[in-house]
Write an enzyme that holds these catalytic residues in place. Structure first.
Site, PDB file in Angstrom:
ATOM      1  N   HIS A   1       0.813  -1.219   0.000  1.00 16.71           N
ATOM      2  CA  HIS A   1       0.000   0.000   0.000  1.00 16.71           C
ATOM      3  C   HIS A   1       0.848   1.272   0.000  1.00 16.71           C
ATOM      4  O   HIS A   1       0.312   2.370  -0.162  1.00 16.71           O
ATOM      5  CB  HIS A   1      -1.002  -0.004   1.166  1.00 16.71           C
TER       6      HIS A   1
ATOM      7  N   ASP B   1       0.349  -7.889   2.077  1.00 16.23           N
ATOM      8  CA  ASP B   1       0.612  -6.464   1.873  1.00 16.23           C
ATOM      9  C   ASP B   1       2.127  -6.234   1.790  1.00 16.23           C
ATOM     10  O   ASP B   1       2.723  -5.602   2.666  1.00 16.23           O
ATOM     11  CB  ASP B   1      -0.013  -5.663   3.020  1.00 16.23           C
TER      12      ASP B   1
ATOM     13  N   SER C   1       4.971   2.906   7.353  1.00 12.83           N
ATOM     14  CA  SER C   1       4.617   1.664   6.674  1.00 12.83           C
ATOM     15  C   SER C   1       5.818   1.098   5.941  1.00 12.83           C
ATOM     16  O   SER C   1       6.512   1.818   5.210  1.00 12.83           O
ATOM     17  CB  SER C   1       3.501   1.911   5.657  1.00 12.83           C
TER      18      SER C   1
END
Length: 289
Positions: A78, A110, A190
């Site tokens: 993402h 992910d 992230s």
């Protein structure tokens, strides 16, 4: 005489007897006596971390492989925008053009892999199996948050946060999330590494606590956690444990990364990564950017 004195001291409790751990104990509690001081841990963590710049935004990543002058970066899917323009900023401040490795099967997790080329020497992370993690064990989350005012170590934009393992789920959530921890992980972090107290990578960041909308807490089989567990899950950060991406990295040359033997207990679902990589939403609920 000396033997008699040692016996008396031992019985009195003034000295303790230390026995060598068995092999199984060493595996369950690796290098507990060799914890790295946090000042040195910060330097080690920074040396393996990169800022991943994709489109007009950024996330974090970790250097997981090197072959010649080609470096492999692990980050979250993402973090990567539907753009052909990706860059990586290395610890020395240099910015390198990066290529998304669409031919690497990351399944439905992910995860994303980037590659860049450089004649400069950068440190490659040591990745260890996270299956021995226990609730309460200290862990460190690193990355490049959007907002720096909340952190003391902001000269380079890089931060290291301290916390502890809060939950290790028996089955993963959607996209590979299975490791819950108390670190303050915020947007921009992230794809950054989760480290143990020896500076080894045991996971990567991905979801912050208290998602603002939606419900990101669904198991891979479609079931939901019970209400009491879900309440606990909402209050902590979430990462993908190392066993998940060890499988992905094991698809490459074994010379690329100093990995332990991967745990192949999870089956990767074959997907057409060229077609489906960008089909996942890039602002999903509860995720970091």
């Amino acid at each position: 005489m000396l033997k008699l004195l040692l016996t008396i001291l031992s019985c009195s409790g003034l000295i303790s007897t230390v026995t060598s751990p068995t092999l199984s104990q060493e595996i369950k509690t690796p290098l507990l006596a060799q914890q790295v001081p946090e000042t040195r841990l910060y330097d080690q963590a920074q040396a393996i971390s990169v800022k991943v710049i994709s489109g007009n935004s950024w996330g974090s990543g970790v250097i997981v492989g090197k072959e010649g002058g080609n470096y492999t970066i692990l980050t979250n899917r993402h973090v990567i925008t539907p753009s052909d323009h990706h860059q990586v900023q290395t610890p020395d401040g240099r910015i390198h053009s990066a290529t998304l490795q669409r031919n690497r099967n990351v399944g439905r997790d992910d995860l994303a892999l980037l590659q860049f080329r450089s004649n400069h020497n950068y440190q490659v992370a040591v990745i260890v199996n996270s299956s021995s993690l226990r609730v309460g064990e200290a862990v460190y989350g690193v990355g490049f948050p959007f907002v720096q005012e909340d952190y003391a170590n902001n000269q380079s934009g890089f931060v290291l946060t301290r916390g502890q393992v809060s939950l290790v789920l028996s089955q993963p959530l959607l996209e590979g999330y299975q490791l819950g921890y108390t670190n303050n992980i915020v947007k921009g972090m992230s794809g950054g590494a989760i480290l143990n107290s020896q500076g080894q990578v045991i996971g990567i960041n991905g979801k912050h606590a208290y998602p603002l909308w939606g419900d990101p807490f669904t198991y891979v089989d479609g079931s939901q956690p019970n209400p009491q567990l879900k309440k606990q899950m909402i209050s902590i950060s979430w990462g993908i444990p190392s066993e998940v991406f060890q499988e992905v990295l094991a698809q490459s040359s074994p010379t690329q990364s100093p990995l332990y033997s991967p745990n192949l207990s999870r089956d990767l679902e074959p997907v057409d990564t060229q077609k489906e990589f960008f089909n996942a939403p890039h602002h999903p609920p509860g995720y970091l950017w």
